[in-house]
Design an enzyme around this catalytic site. Structure first.
Site, PDB file in Angstrom:
ATOM      1  N   GLY A 247       0.903  -1.081  -0.027  1.00  0.00           N
ATOM      2  CA  GLY A 247      -0.013  -0.016  -0.096  1.00  0.00           C
ATOM      3  C   GLY A 247       0.795   1.204   0.136  1.00  0.00           C
ATOM      4  O   GLY A 247       0.474   2.432   0.643  1.00  0.00           O
ATOM      5  N   HIS A 315      -5.006   1.411  10.157  1.00  0.00           N
ATOM      6  CA  HIS A 315      -6.158   2.150  10.849  1.00  0.00           C
ATOM      7  C   HIS A 315      -7.385   2.508   9.648  1.00  0.00           C
ATOM      8  O   HIS A 315      -8.380   3.056  10.136  1.00  0.00           O
ATOM      9  CB  HIS A 315      -5.599   3.496  11.526  1.00  0.00           C
ATOM     10  CG  HIS A 315      -5.308   4.253  10.322  1.00  0.00           C
ATOM     11  ND1 HIS A 315      -4.932   5.674  10.451  1.00  0.00           N
ATOM     12  CD2 HIS A 315      -5.044   4.411   8.907  1.00  0.00           C
ATOM     13  CE1 HIS A 315      -4.988   6.733   9.475  1.00  0.00           C
ATOM     14  NE2 HIS A 315      -4.821   5.765   8.506  1.00  0.00           N
TER      15      HIS A 315
END
Length: 414
Positions: A247, A315
Site C-alpha cells: 500500500g 487504521h
C-alpha cells in the site's frame, strides 16, 4: 488544607510559559505571533528547541482548560451549530481569492465576484471574522486579509485540505450516530456515516472513485510530503536485504530507505494507477533497487522478503479485515520475516498532552465515521496478530522521539 485555586494556577502557568516562548523569539530576533496578513504561517520554533516547544504546548493546553473553566458547564453544552457554515461558503465561492493579499475590498466587490448578493456576503464574512479570524474589517465595510485567509489564498495544499475536511469528513461526522444505529457494531466500510451522507451503499473509496474531481481532491489531501517519522534511524535496515512496502502509493518511504541503505532492495505494492505513477517518478539512480508491483493486499502475497511494511494502512480497516491482510502474507513468509506497522497508536491519555490526546482521539473517531475502522491501543496489537495466526510473535511497539507514528513489529515464526 485549602486546594490550589485552579484558575489562578492556570493563569500563572500561562504567564510563565508564554514568557519562555517570547524570550526565545526575542533572543533570536523572530517576530512574535500575529494574525495579520503578513504574519509567519507557522511558529518559527525549530525541532531541537524542546523546552520552547514544551512551553508552547503547555500554554495551548492551559488556555483551553482555563477557557472551559471560565465558560462553565452549562455554557459549554451549547452546540455551535453554525460554526463552520461561513468557512464552507468562503471556500465554495472562493471569497478568499476575490482580492489579493495586501489589498482591500468591499462587500459589493465580493458580491460581484461571487454572484452572491451583498447581504449574504456581509453576513458570511462577518461570521467568519468573529468565529474564525477569517479576513479583517478594521474599517466598517473595508475588508482585508487576515493571516488565515492569506494562507488559504497562497497555499493550495492547505486550501484543498480544508475543502476535503468540510465537504467530505464533516458530513460523515454528522451522520455517524445514525449509521451506528442502523448498522450496530458494523465492521463494514460501506455501513458508515460517510455512506449515509452520500446516500449510498458503497464504501468511501468506491464513492470517490465515481467522481474524478472528488477523488482528485481527496488524493491531494494525502499526497503531501511527509518525513519518514523516525523510521530510518530507529530500525536496523542495514541488516535487511529486502522489504515490501504494501500500500506504498508512489513509494516515498521505499525511496528514502533505498537512498539511505544501498543494501536494501525495495518493492512497492499498490493498486495499478498508484504504482504506475510511482514508477514514472522514480529517480534514475534507484532503478533496479526500487521496483513497483500491482497488488491488492486482500489477495495472497507473492513476494518473499525480510520485511513487510505498512504505513497508515491498518487504521483504515476494522479488525476482521486487518486479520485478512496479515493472513495473506503467510504463504510468502519465511521464518524470521518481520511485519512493521507504522501508524499512530492510542496510548494512555495520561502520557499525552491535551493537544496530542485530542489529535489521537479525533483521528480514531474520524476512522469510525468514514470507514468503520479505528486507531488501536497498545494492548490491541498483540491480540490482532494472535488472531491472524499464532505463529506471529509480537515484538512490541515504540515511538521514536519526535515522531507521530509508532513502529509496531511482529516476527513470523512459522
Amino acid at each position: 488544607m485549602t486546594s490550589t485555586n485552579r484558575i489562578i494556577e492556570l493563569s500563572s502557568l500561562i504567564a510563565k510559559n508564554t514568557a519562555i516562548v517570547n524570550g526565545f523569539l526575542v533572543n533570536n530576533n523572530l517576530p512574535t505571533p500575529s494574525l495579520d496578513a503578513d504574519a509567519l504561517w507557522s511558529m518559527p520554533i525549530p525541532e531541537d528547541a524542546t523546552e520552547v516547544i514544551k512551553a508552547r504546548v503547555t500554554v495551548i493546553d492551559a488556555c483551553s482548560e482555563l477557557e472551559a473553566l471560565m465558560t462553565g458547564p452549562k455554557q459549554l453544552l451549547k452546540f455551535k451549530w453554525t460554526a463552520y457554515a461561513s468557512v464552507k461558503a468562503v471556500l465554495r465561492f472562493k471569497l478568499d481569492k476575490s482580492f489579493r493579499v495586501g489589498e482591500q475590498t468591499s462587500f459589493e466587490a465580493m458580491s460581484k465576484f461571487s454572484g452572491l448578493n451583498v447581504m449574504n456576503v456581509r453576513r458570511i464574512i462577518r461570521h467568519a471574522i468573529i468565529n474564525h479570524h477569517f479576513f479583517r474589517e478594521d474599517v466598517p465595510g473595508v475588508i482585508t486579509h487576515s493571516a488565515l485567509t492569506a494562507v488559504l489564498a497562497g497555499d493550495e495544499v492547505m486550501r484543498n485540505s480544508l475543502i476535503v475536511e468540510l465537504d467530505e469528513f464533516w458530513p460523515a461526522g454528522v451522520k455517524m450516530a445514525d449509521a451506528m444505529e442502523k448498522w450496530p457494531n458494523s465492521e463494514e466500510s460501506n455501513e458508515t456515516g460517510f455512506a449515509l451522507a452520500n446516500n449510498s451503499d458503497k464504501s468511501m473509496y468506491e464513492i470517490l472513485a465515481e467522481d474524478p474531481d472528488r477523488a482528485n481532491r481527496f488524493a491531494k489531501y494525502f499526497d503531501r510530503p511527509e518525513s519518514t517519522d523516525g523510521l530510518l534511524d530507529n530500525y536496523p535496515w542495514e541488516e535487511k536485504d529486502t522489504m515490501v512496502d504494501i500500500g506504498g502509493s508512489h513509494g516515498s518511504v521505499a525511496i528514502s530507505i533505498a537512498e539511505r541503505f544501498p543494501n536494501v532492495k525495495c518493492i512497492v505494492q499498490d493498486l495499478p494507477a498508484a504504482v504506475s505513477e510511482g514508477a514514472s517518478r522514480l529517480p534514475a539512480p534507484l532503478e533496479g533497487r526500487v521496483t513497483f508491483m500491482s497488488h491488492d493486499f486482500f489477495t495472497k502475497q507473492p513476494v518473499s522478503a525480510d520485511v513487510y511494511y505498512f504505513r497508515s494502512i491498518f487504521h483504515n480497516w476494522a479488525d476482521k479485515y486487518c486479520i485478512k491482510i496479515l493472513q495473506n502474507l503467510v504463504p510468502a513468509m519465511k521464518s524470521g520475516a518481520r511485519v512493521i506497522i507504522h501508524e499512530r497508536i492510542l496510548p494512555g491519555l495520561e502520557t499525552l498532552s491535551t493537544a496530542d490526546a485530542r489529535r489521537a482521539i479525533d483521528m480514531d473517531i474520524g476512522m469510525l465515521q468514514l470507514l468503520n475502522a479505528q486507531q488501536r491501543e497498545p494492548h490491541e496489537w498483540p491480540e490482532l496478530f494472535r488472531r491472524a495466526d499464532p505463529r506471529f510473535k509480537y515484538l512490541g511497539a515504540r515511538q521514536p522521539a519526535g515522531a507521530i507514528r509508532w513502529i509496531i513489529e511482529a516476527e513470523w515464526q512459522g
